[in-house]
Scaffold this motif. Structure first.
Motif, PDB file in Angstrom:
ATOM      1  N   THR A  98     -22.681 -39.597  88.794  1.00  0.00           N
ATOM      2  CA  THR A  98     -22.455 -39.993  87.405  1.00  0.00           C
ATOM      3  C   THR A  98     -23.772 -40.167  86.662  1.00  0.00           C
TER       4      THR A  98
ATOM      5  N   ASN B  55     -21.064 -33.460  86.979  1.00  0.00           N
ATOM      6  CA  ASN B  55     -20.505 -34.612  87.671  1.00  0.00           C
ATOM      7  C   ASN B  55     -19.544 -34.189  88.769  1.00  0.00           C
TER       8      ASN B  55
ATOM      9  N   ALA C  99     -21.095 -41.385  94.396  1.00  0.00           N
ATOM     10  CA  ALA C  99     -20.390 -41.440  93.111  1.00  0.00           C
ATOM     11  C   ALA C  99     -21.310 -41.939  92.007  1.00  0.00           C
TER      12      ALA C  99
ATOM     13  N   SER D  68     -15.645 -41.272  84.229  1.00  0.00           N
ATOM     14  CA  SER D  68     -15.000 -42.332  85.008  1.00  0.00           C
ATOM     15  C   SER D  68     -13.846 -41.790  85.836  1.00  0.00           C
TER      16      SER D  68
ATOM     17  N   ASP E  36     -20.363 -34.829  92.613  1.00  0.00           N
ATOM     18  CA  ASP E  36     -19.419 -35.659  93.366  1.00  0.00           C
ATOM     19  C   ASP E  36     -18.963 -34.937  94.631  1.00  0.00           C
TER      20      ASP E  36
ATOM     21  N   TYR F 229     -26.341 -47.060  90.400  1.00  0.00           N
ATOM     22  CA  TYR F 229     -26.060 -46.734  88.999  1.00  0.00           C
ATOM     23  C   TYR F 229     -27.134 -47.301  88.063  1.00  0.00           C
TER      24      TYR F 229
ATOM     25  N   ASP G 183     -15.018 -39.798  88.933  1.00  0.00           N
ATOM     26  CA  ASP G 183     -15.460 -40.718  89.980  1.00  0.00           C
ATOM     27  C   ASP G 183     -14.273 -41.371  90.675  1.00  0.00           C
TER      28      ASP G 183
END
Length: 319
Positions: free
Chosen positions: A213, A191, A209, A46, A195, A152, A49
């Motif tokens: 993830t 990640n 993003a 988290s 990213d 997501y 991101d």
């Protein structure tokens, strides 16, 4: 004056007692260190991101992500429910020397993760058109909010599996717990790299993003599941005798309290988001997102320290 109750204690038993306590302490530390580190790594998904969104999308992107956070708690809650419920039963059954029953529980855990994760994906995609307004998203943020969740959603199964498989690895033993930490670190590194590629280099914004993830979680959870199939000596799925569906019910019931506890912060976040959006707008939501990362890191460490006891308590209770 020595209390008379001390006379009930066998002095000759102090040496083996102290030795046993020291042994249990070493076992707990061996589980606690990778568990706490893995929990901290879990929070980086988290935080990473948030850093990239804040830099390459801006405050509106960070505010939109904060509005989506309550929905991201659902796969985490599923992972906690299945992981804690399964790991507790598995460790207890291993203590009872019922290895095949423990392996059947793990097989049911895999099916539960897949079933619940896919259900969440379908529900999320079906309700996505009305979710921004339902969660109090201002009109200016609804597009960014939907863009993140749309990309997501396909990875919800892997998000639901991530923490659950890390928990079941602990039931296998300290070496497997260390492997779980390694798998989480691999996902965190992936990640960051994705990213940077998707957002900084290709300019994909919120879509980048979410994909970064999701792919990172897929890499970590798949690696941990592969360990269970390839290297685990005890906690590996046994599909034979799967008609014992009571294992599924007992597992979900056992983890139901963790499911509700994991969802409780989502309710708080929704309430805060609505009030902050009304009084402070997008800037307030972005600032609140940063504060959430700090509290998340603190809470997962405390939870991890407590959960490190679970494999030991369950195993010895079964034994």
């Amino acid at each position: 004056m020595i209390p008379s109750s001390w006379s009930l204690i066998d002095v000759d038993g102090f040496v083996p007692l102290i030795f046993r306590l020291s042994q249990l302490t070493r076992q707990y530390i061996a589980l606690a260190i990778p568990t706490v580190l893995a929990a901290l790594v879990y929070t980086t998904y988290s935080i990473i991101d948030g850093i990239f969104i804040g830099r390459y999308v801006g405050a509106d992107g960070l505010a939109a992500l904060n509005l989506a956070v309550p929905l991201l708690y659902v796969p985490y809650a599923i992972s906690m429910m299945v992981g804690v419920g399964a790991a507790t039963l598995i460790a207890r059954m291993l203590g009872e020397r019922q290895r095949e029953d423990a392996q059947r529980v793990f097989a049911w855990a895999i099916l539960a993760i897949v079933g619940l994760g896919l259900t969440f994906t379908v529900v999320l995609l079906v309700t996505l058109p009305v979710l921004p307004a339902l969660l109090g998203a201002p009109a200016s943020l609804q597009g960014l909010f939907s863009e993140f969740l749309l990309n997501y959603a396909p990875f919800a199964v892997f998000a639901s599996a991530l923490y659950a498989f890390e928990l079941t690895l602990r039931a296998e033993g300290p070496a497997a717990a260390r492997f779980g930490l390694l798998a989480m670190c691999v996902g965190a590194v992936a990640n960051v790299a994705l990213d940077f590629l998707f957002m900084a280099h290709w300019g994909w914004g919120m879509q980048g993003a979410a994909l970064a993830t999701g792919i990172a979680m897929m890499a970590s959870s798949s690696t941990m599941l592969a360990y269970h199939f390839r290297y685990a000596r005890q906690v590996r799925p046994l599909w034979r005798g799967m008609m014992q569906i009571r294992c599924l019910g007992l597992m979900l019931y056992n983890g139901s309290s963790e499911f509700l506890a994991a969802l409780a912060p989502a309710v708080v976040v929704i309430a805060f988001n609505r009030v902050i959006a009304f009084h402070m707008g997008e800037a307030g939501l972005a600032a609140y997102a940063v504060l959430e990362y700090i509290t998340l890191a603190a809470s997962v460490v405390m939870i991890a320290l407590v959960q490190s006891m679970q494999p030991l308590v369950s195993f010895h209770r079964g034994a």
